[in-house]
Design a protein around this motif. Structure first.
Motif, PDB file in Angstrom:
ATOM      1  N   LEU A  84       0.831  -1.202   0.000  1.00  0.00           N
ATOM      2  CA  LEU A  84       0.000   0.000   0.000  1.00  0.00           C
ATOM      3  C   LEU A  84       0.867   1.255   0.000  1.00  0.00           C
ATOM      4  CD1 LEU A  84      -2.901   1.028   0.053  1.00  0.00           C
ATOM      5  CD2 LEU A  84      -2.815   0.977   2.555  1.00  0.00           C
ATOM      6  N   GLY A  85       2.012   1.185   0.678  1.00  0.00           N
ATOM      7  CA  GLY A  85       2.931   2.319   0.676  1.00  0.00           C
ATOM      8  C   GLY A  85       3.475   2.616  -0.706  1.00  0.00           C
ATOM      9  N   SER A  86       3.717   1.562  -1.504  1.00  0.00           N
ATOM     10  CA  SER A  86       4.194   1.781  -2.864  1.00  0.00           C
ATOM     11  C   SER A  86       3.130   2.467  -3.718  1.00  0.00           C
ATOM     12  CB  SER A  86       4.615   0.447  -3.496  1.00  0.00           C
ATOM     13  OG  SER A  86       3.495  -0.394  -3.710  1.00  0.00           O
ATOM     14  N   HIS A  87       1.858   2.095  -3.502  1.00  0.00           N
ATOM     15  CA  HIS A  87       0.765   2.769  -4.213  1.00  0.00           C
ATOM     16  C   HIS A  87       0.706   4.244  -3.816  1.00  0.00           C
ATOM     17  CE1 HIS A  87      -1.661  -0.572  -6.110  1.00  0.00           C
ATOM     18  NE2 HIS A  87      -0.751  -1.243  -5.415  1.00  0.00           N
ATOM     19  N   LEU A  88       0.814   4.502  -2.517  1.00  0.00           N
ATOM     20  CA  LEU A  88       0.774   5.881  -2.040  1.00  0.00           C
ATOM     21  C   LEU A  88       1.933   6.681  -2.615  1.00  0.00           C
ATOM     22  CD1 LEU A  88      -0.423   8.078  -0.221  1.00  0.00           C
ATOM     23  CD2 LEU A  88       0.962   7.161   1.660  1.00  0.00           C
ATOM     24  N   LEU A  89       3.126   6.087  -2.635  1.00  0.00           N
ATOM     25  CA  LEU A  89       4.291   6.770  -3.194  1.00  0.00           C
ATOM     26  C   LEU A  89       4.057   7.092  -4.663  1.00  0.00           C
ATOM     27  CD1 LEU A  89       7.243   7.724  -2.975  1.00  0.00           C
ATOM     28  CD2 LEU A  89       7.934   5.389  -3.583  1.00  0.00           C
ATOM     29  N   TRP A  90       3.481   6.154  -5.419  1.00  0.00           N
ATOM     30  CA  TRP A  90       3.239   6.403  -6.833  1.00  0.00           C
ATOM     31  C   TRP A  90       2.378   7.641  -7.037  1.00  0.00           C
ATOM     32  CZ3 TRP A  90      -0.048   7.223 -10.789  1.00  0.00           C
ATOM     33  CH2 TRP A  90       0.403   6.958 -12.076  1.00  0.00           C
ATOM     34  N   TRP A  91       1.291   7.736  -6.303  1.00  0.00           N
ATOM     35  CA  TRP A  91       0.383   8.858  -6.492  1.00  0.00           C
ATOM     36  C   TRP A  91       0.979  10.154  -5.960  1.00  0.00           C
ATOM     37  CZ3 TRP A  91      -3.143   8.655  -9.938  1.00  0.00           C
ATOM     38  CH2 TRP A  91      -3.754   7.433 -10.252  1.00  0.00           C
ATOM     39  N   VAL A  92       1.795  10.093  -4.903  1.00  0.00           N
ATOM     40  CA  VAL A  92       2.432  11.310  -4.399  1.00  0.00           C
ATOM     41  C   VAL A  92       3.424  11.851  -5.415  1.00  0.00           C
ATOM     42  CG1 VAL A  92       4.046  12.190  -2.660  1.00  0.00           C
ATOM     43  CG2 VAL A  92       2.090  10.800  -1.952  1.00  0.00           C
ATOM     44  N   VAL A  93       4.280  10.982  -5.954  1.00  0.00           N
ATOM     45  CA  VAL A  93       5.253  11.423  -6.948  1.00  0.00           C
ATOM     46  C   VAL A  93       4.543  11.905  -8.206  1.00  0.00           C
ATOM     47  CG1 VAL A  93       7.156  10.673  -8.425  1.00  0.00           C
ATOM     48  CG2 VAL A  93       7.057   9.919  -6.048  1.00  0.00           C
ATOM     49  N   PHE A  94       3.532  11.169  -8.637  1.00  0.00           N
ATOM     50  CA  PHE A  94       2.791  11.571  -9.832  1.00  0.00           C
ATOM     51  C   PHE A  94       2.166  12.941  -9.626  1.00  0.00           C
ATOM     52  CE2 PHE A  94      -0.736  11.940 -12.702  1.00  0.00           C
ATOM     53  CZ  PHE A  94      -0.311  11.312 -13.866  1.00  0.00           C
ATOM     54  N   ALA A  95       1.518  13.157  -8.492  1.00  0.00           N
ATOM     55  CA  ALA A  95       0.869  14.447  -8.234  1.00  0.00           C
ATOM     56  C   ALA A  95       1.888  15.573  -8.220  1.00  0.00           C
ATOM     57  CB  ALA A  95       0.115  14.388  -6.906  1.00  0.00           C
ATOM     58  N   ALA A  96       3.050  15.330  -7.596  1.00  0.00           N
ATOM     59  CA  ALA A  96       4.067  16.377  -7.511  1.00  0.00           C
ATOM     60  C   ALA A  96       4.607  16.739  -8.888  1.00  0.00           C
ATOM     61  CB  ALA A  96       5.202  15.917  -6.593  1.00  0.00           C
ATOM     62  N   VAL A  97       4.919  15.724  -9.709  1.00  0.00           N
ATOM     63  CA  VAL A  97       5.485  15.995 -11.036  1.00  0.00           C
ATOM     64  C   VAL A  97       4.419  16.579 -11.965  1.00  0.00           C
ATOM     65  CG1 VAL A  97       6.589  14.965 -13.060  1.00  0.00           C
ATOM     66  CG2 VAL A  97       7.222  14.200 -10.763  1.00  0.00           C
ATOM     67  N   PHE A  98       3.243  15.970 -11.994  1.00  0.00           N
ATOM     68  CA  PHE A  98       2.179  16.445 -12.874  1.00  0.00           C
ATOM     69  C   PHE A  98       1.744  17.859 -12.484  1.00  0.00           C
ATOM     70  CE2 PHE A  98      -2.365  16.845 -13.931  1.00  0.00           C
ATOM     71  CZ  PHE A  98      -2.313  16.615 -15.295  1.00  0.00           C
ATOM     72  N   GLY A  99       1.539  18.080 -11.191  1.00  0.00           N
ATOM     73  CA  GLY A  99       1.142  19.407 -10.749  1.00  0.00           C
ATOM     74  C   GLY A  99       2.236  20.436 -10.971  1.00  0.00           C
ATOM     75  N   GLY A 100       3.509  20.036 -10.738  1.00  0.00           N
ATOM     76  CA  GLY A 100       4.609  20.959 -10.947  1.00  0.00           C
ATOM     77  C   GLY A 100       4.764  21.355 -12.407  1.00  0.00           C
ATOM     78  N   LEU A 101       4.616  20.385 -13.312  1.00  0.00           N
ATOM     79  CA  LEU A 101       4.699  20.699 -14.741  1.00  0.00           C
ATOM     80  C   LEU A 101       3.537  21.581 -15.184  1.00  0.00           C
ATOM     81  CD1 LEU A 101       5.815  17.236 -16.186  1.00  0.00           C
ATOM     82  CD2 LEU A 101       7.206  19.303 -15.878  1.00  0.00           C
ATOM     83  N   GLY A 102       2.350  21.318 -14.649  1.00  0.00           N
ATOM     84  CA  GLY A 102       1.208  22.164 -14.974  1.00  0.00           C
ATOM     85  C   GLY A 102       1.383  23.573 -14.445  1.00  0.00           C
TER      86      GLY A 102
END
Length: 264
Positions: free
Chosen positions: A222-240
């Protein structure tokens, strides 16, 4: 077509974020999940060998099973698979994000929207299904029930996604109501979704590993799933956010004739 309304820049940001999230998750799993998987594999092989020896003792036969790929190759494949899966999930995320925000533009409130969308996706795709069908180490369980277990997990994901979409619709349609009413209705929708999930059949297989090992594996999974979405949100939001702050992005944020200041 501008960056605020064109799906191509959105797709590029989502795929980039998916690749970064997949790489981070693959390395995380390699460092934390793989040692647990190795322990589970040793226990499963010992149990299988004991059962085979019991059945073959009368005939005096012995079977020897070799791995098709070494553990080192499997470790490398884990990271590569995580990156590829991240890219694919990035494409799916871009499609969903475009459908939800097509009317207001993809750069409006890029950072908070990325965080909110990824949090909702984590709950729908990862958390709710994991509450009904917690992860088990690979190789543990009857191979004859793999298709059944995959179907149950897929059904849980579909129910989680539909429940999240319903919760979002409830929140939107209660826009004129006080916040406690809106939040309470969303909470009840989530609780109802979880109740529907537990109407699904249980896991058909026992998991014959020590409870501490199983718990550790499920927490790491479950921690790996959480990490995936945290990193995705940070990169996607940062690029946007970066695109919205650019000269073209500032111009594109005029949506529906109403000027909108670049997101900060």
């Amino acid at each position: 077509m501008s960056d605020a309304t064109s799906p191509l820049p959105l797709l590029g940001r989502a795929v980039t974020a998916g690749g970064a999230a997949g790489l981070a998750t693959g390395l995380f799993s390699l460092l934390l999940a793989e040692p647990l998987m190795d322990r589970a594999i040793v226990l499963e092989e010992a149990r299988s060998a004991a059962e085979e020896n019991a059945h073959q003792a009368a005939a005096g036969a012995a079977a020897h099973h070799e791995e098709l790929f070494s553990r080192s190759a499997q470790h490398f494949g884990l990271v590569v698979t995580a990156v590829v899966a991240g890219l694919a999930l990035g494409v799916l995320f871009a499609v969903a994000y475009a459908l939800v925000h097509r009317r207001t533009g993809y750069l409006v409130r890029a950072w908070p929207r990325a965080l909110a969308f990824c949090a909702a996706a984590f709950v729908a795709v990862s958390l709710l299904p994991a509450l009904r069908y917690p992860a088990a180490p690979p190789g543990v369980g009857d191979s004859a029930t793999v298709a059944n277990r995959q179907s149950l997990w897929l059904a849980a994901v579909v129910i989680g996604v539909l429940g999240m979409v319903l919760a979002w619709q409830v929140y939107v349609r209660l826009a004129g109501r006080p916040d406690p009413v809106r939040h309470g209705a969303v909470f009840l929708t989530g609780a109802a979704t979880l109740a529907v999930l537990f109407l699904l059949p249980g896991n058909p297989d026992e998991v014959p590993v020590p409870a501490t090992l199983l718990w550790d594996f499920r927490v790491v999974s479950l921690g790996s799933h959480l990490l995936w979405w945290v990193v995705f949100a940070a990169v996607f939001g940062g690029l946007g956010l970066r695109a919205a702050r650019g000269p073209a992005g500032a111009q594109d944020l005029a949506v529906g004739g109403l000027p909108v200041a670049p997101v900060r």
